[in-house]
Write a protein that holds these residues in place. Structure first.
Motif, PDB file in Angstrom:
ATOM      1  N   ASN A 157     -55.336  30.932  24.019  1.00 50.31           N
ATOM      2  CA  ASN A 157     -55.147  31.567  22.753  1.00 50.31           C
ATOM      3  C   ASN A 157     -56.684  32.083  22.257  1.00 50.31           C
ATOM      4  OD1 ASN A 157     -52.399  31.781  22.720  1.00 50.31           O
ATOM      5  ND2 ASN A 157     -52.749  29.872  21.296  1.00 50.31           N
ATOM      6  N   ILE A 158     -57.436  31.040  22.459  1.00 51.62           N
ATOM      7  CA  ILE A 158     -58.927  31.678  22.002  1.00 51.62           C
ATOM      8  C   ILE A 158     -59.714  32.178  23.242  1.00 51.62           C
ATOM      9  CG2 ILE A 158     -59.819  29.396  22.700  1.00 51.62           C
ATOM     10  CD1 ILE A 158     -60.851  31.580  19.765  1.00 51.62           C
ATOM     11  N   GLY A 159     -59.583  31.765  24.272  1.00 51.48           N
ATOM     12  CA  GLY A 159     -59.778  32.571  25.371  1.00 51.48           C
ATOM     13  C   GLY A 159     -59.774  33.824  25.535  1.00 51.48           C
ATOM     14  N   ASN A 160     -58.189  34.222  25.438  1.00 49.88           N
ATOM     15  CA  ASN A 160     -57.680  35.525  25.301  1.00 49.88           C
ATOM     16  C   ASN A 160     -58.361  36.351  24.142  1.00 49.88           C
ATOM     17  OD1 ASN A 160     -56.346  34.950  27.637  1.00 49.88           O
ATOM     18  ND2 ASN A 160     -54.464  34.507  26.701  1.00 49.88           N
ATOM     19  N   ILE A 178     -69.611  23.142  22.988  1.00 49.00           N
ATOM     20  CA  ILE A 178     -68.373  23.832  23.071  1.00 49.00           C
ATOM     21  C   ILE A 178     -67.994  24.990  23.769  1.00 49.00           C
ATOM     22  CG2 ILE A 178     -66.728  24.761  21.413  1.00 49.00           C
ATOM     23  CD1 ILE A 178     -68.292  23.494  19.128  1.00 49.00           C
ATOM     24  N   ASN A 179     -67.195  24.554  24.735  1.00 45.67           N
ATOM     25  CA  ASN A 179     -66.576  25.774  25.704  1.00 45.67           C
ATOM     26  C   ASN A 179     -65.644  26.610  24.795  1.00 45.67           C
ATOM     27  OD1 ASN A 179     -67.860  24.958  28.598  1.00 45.67           O
ATOM     28  ND2 ASN A 179     -66.945  22.963  28.058  1.00 45.67           N
ATOM     29  N   ILE A 180     -65.307  27.442  25.988  1.00 44.19           N
ATOM     30  CA  ILE A 180     -64.278  28.496  25.246  1.00 44.19           C
ATOM     31  C   ILE A 180     -62.676  27.960  25.760  1.00 44.19           C
ATOM     32  CG2 ILE A 180     -63.242  30.683  25.067  1.00 44.19           C
ATOM     33  CD1 ILE A 180     -66.127  31.870  25.416  1.00 44.19           C
ATOM     34  N   ALA A 181     -62.010  27.070  24.978  1.00 47.91           N
ATOM     35  CA  ALA A 181     -60.871  26.699  25.164  1.00 47.91           C
ATOM     36  C   ALA A 181     -60.154  26.044  23.849  1.00 47.91           C
ATOM     37  CB  ALA A 181     -60.908  25.351  26.122  1.00 47.91           C
ATOM     38  N   ASP A 182     -58.880  26.074  23.847  1.00 48.93           N
ATOM     39  CA  ASP A 182     -58.094  25.738  22.560  1.00 48.93           C
ATOM     40  C   ASP A 182     -58.242  24.380  22.148  1.00 48.93           C
ATOM     41  OD1 ASP A 182     -56.770  28.418  22.471  1.00 48.93           O
ATOM     42  OD2 ASP A 182     -54.885  27.695  23.149  1.00 48.93           O
ATOM     43  N   ARG A 183     -58.340  23.537  22.943  1.00 44.28           N
ATOM     44  CA  ARG A 183     -58.809  22.013  22.654  1.00 44.28           C
ATOM     45  C   ARG A 183     -59.954  21.679  21.835  1.00 44.28           C
ATOM     46  NH1 ARG A 183     -59.487  22.129  28.226  1.00 44.28           N
ATOM     47  NH2 ARG A 183     -61.582  21.759  28.929  1.00 44.28           N
TER      48      ARG A 183
END
Length: 487
Positions: A163-166, A245-250
């Motif tokens: 979701n956050i990546g998209n 912080i990477n780009i991922a929902d977690r």
């Protein structure tokens, strides 16, 4: 019967060959590569105890390419200019305004060290915002991306197709359609799940995207161990982000197994943005063979606030393990306290000794690590260091409110570091990492208070309780400790 004997002879031949290869590799590790004794002994144990698997592991993960310089920066215009500026600052420091700044004067050794070991130029007039979770980081980043007018440069270890990546990619696509230059680097291992169609889709919008050190045969065997762990965003040369912080929902919602994800990131405005742009430019040249030298990538920036920064990098392309050396200096020169957060705590011998010396010398040394971890072997390897830490007077905390992924160190209400580097062998010696050293009392206090909040959400390890942990856990720790230099 003949088949059994034939099969046995084949197996015997395979194992004999594996042992012979292991012996040859051991000779190479010991006599030819001049590694650290700790790492040498670890590889010898692996090759002797599990010869067949050990040979495979060594081929994939054991080769040392630091001296070969995976990224060669010689001749790059941006790097040459930075070298000259860093050299000038190191020579002129005693006569410059640095020597008249109270904190900078006190941190002269740390500043000079980073000027010399990584050309980490001192940058003035910055504003720094501390972002303490994924939700605040992404909210801030999305707002700044939407304001982009000229270019967006983005580099992440993990870019997830969730979701956050998209959502982030949708913003990049829209900005590219508006005529904004968009360049993206993702690590090939960290973003392994991304398919070729994903890259083709972004490129159809005019977005330039490359993977860092593709893991393909035969190159797999030589490069899989060296990953780009940096998380950097630069927008119009005016705003930048870096941290853990990477780009991922977690990073927003946590996970069922670990709970909430606690992490730390920075938003930077001011002169230090150009340092991050230079770092991105070097990595971009490596993946694309294109040099970003247009002046629009380095616009003149007015002083915004009074925070002083050094952006330090290290990796297989550097002469020195610069970030580790910076942490070592910070720990060894602390007078009152050193607070550390790291999701993976597998320190080198020099860092380990510095922590013990500081604590036994009266410095308040505190370290917070996860109670729950995303990897069992790193969890137990990290815990293998707890006993000697608490015996030396270091206060060790196990984080209870989820999973702590922050990579933070702060000392004496004077200097704080936030970045991508864990307190472990891999970050110090093999990964491409970046961290910001911020010389400012107010910021250091803010970081200290955030860590004190983490301590309050943790359980302090008490010596008498730690002694009572199950024998099976002690055995797991001892076994995992053997592999800590290799993880």
């Amino acid at each position: 019967m003949w088949f059994t004997e034939y099969f046995t002879s084949i197996l015997s031949g395979i194992f004999t060959s594996a042992y012979l290869i292991s012996v040859l590799l051991i000779i190479g590790v010991m006599m030819l590569e001049n590694r650290s004794p700790v790492k040498t002994l670890s590889w010898i144990l692996v090759l002797l105890l599990i010869p067949f698997a050990g040979v495979v592991l060594y081929i994939f993960f054991g080769q040392n390419f630091r001296k070969q310089k995976i990224i060669r920066r010689k001749g790059l215009k941006n790097h040459t200019q930075i070298q000259k500026l860093a050299h000038a600052q190191s020579i002129n420091f005693p006569k410059s305004e640095l020597s008249r700044h109270e904190i900078l004067k006190a941190q002269y050794g740390l500043i000079l060290l980073q000027l010399n070991n990584s050309n980490s130029v001192v940058k003035f007039g910055n504003r720094v915002k501390l972002l303490l979770n994924g939700a605040s980081k992404f909210e801030s980043l999305k707002a700044d991306l939407l304001k982009a007018k000229q270019f967006i440069h983005m580099q992440y270890y993990i870019l997830a197709e969730d979701n956050i990546g998209n959502e982030m990619v949708a913003i990049l696509k829209n900005k590219a359609k508006e005529g904004v230059e968009v360049r993206v680097i993702v690590d090939d291992v960290g973003s392994w799940d991304l398919k070729s169609d994903y890259f083709d889709d972004l490129r159809s919008y005019g977005i330039e995207i490359f993977t860092f050190l593709k893991v393909r045969f035969p190159g797999f065997t030589s490069k899989v161990n060296y990953r780009n762990h940096r998380k950097i965003v630069i927008i119009d040369g005016e705003v930048a982000y870096l941290g853990g912080i990477n780009i991922a929902d977690r990073y927003i919602h946590g996970s069922k197994k670990l709970g909430a994800w606690r992490d730390t990131h920075l938003k930077i405005e001011g002169e230090a943005v150009s340092s991050l742009q230079t770092i991105f430019s070097i990595d971009w040249y490596f993946v694309s063979q294109k040099e970003l030298i247009d002046s629009k990538y380095y616009p003149p920036v007015k002083a915004i606030e009074n925070k002083v920064l050094q952006i330090s990098t290290s990796g297989p392309d550097s002469d020195w393990p610069a970030i580790m050396m910076g942490f070592l200096k910070l720990i060894s020169t602390a007078k009152d306290y050193v607070y550390i957060a790291s999701p993976y705590f597998m320190p080198t011998e020099s860092i380990l000794m510095a922590l013990k010396v500081a604590a036994m010398g009266g410095v308040d040394v505190r370290i917070v690590i996860p109670d729950k971890s995303d990897a069992h072997i790193t969890k137990y390897s990290s815990r293998s260091y707890v006993k000697e830490m608490i015996n030396a007077g270091v206060k060790v905390y196990l984080y209870q409110a989820g999973f702590i992924h922050s990579k933070v160190i702060v000392s004496d209400d004077a200097v704080a570091s936030v970045g991508s580097s864990n307190m472990d062998f891999r970050s110090f010696e093999q990964n491409f990492e970046v961290t910001a050293f911020v010389y400012d009392k107010a910021f250091a206090v803010e970081v200290r208070e955030s860590l004190e909040n983490d301590f309050s959400n943790s359980k302090i390890v008490l010596p008498h309780e730690w002694k009572k942990r199950p024998l099976s856990q002690k055995a797991k720790e001892s076994f995992a400790r053997l592999f800590s230099p290799l993880l």
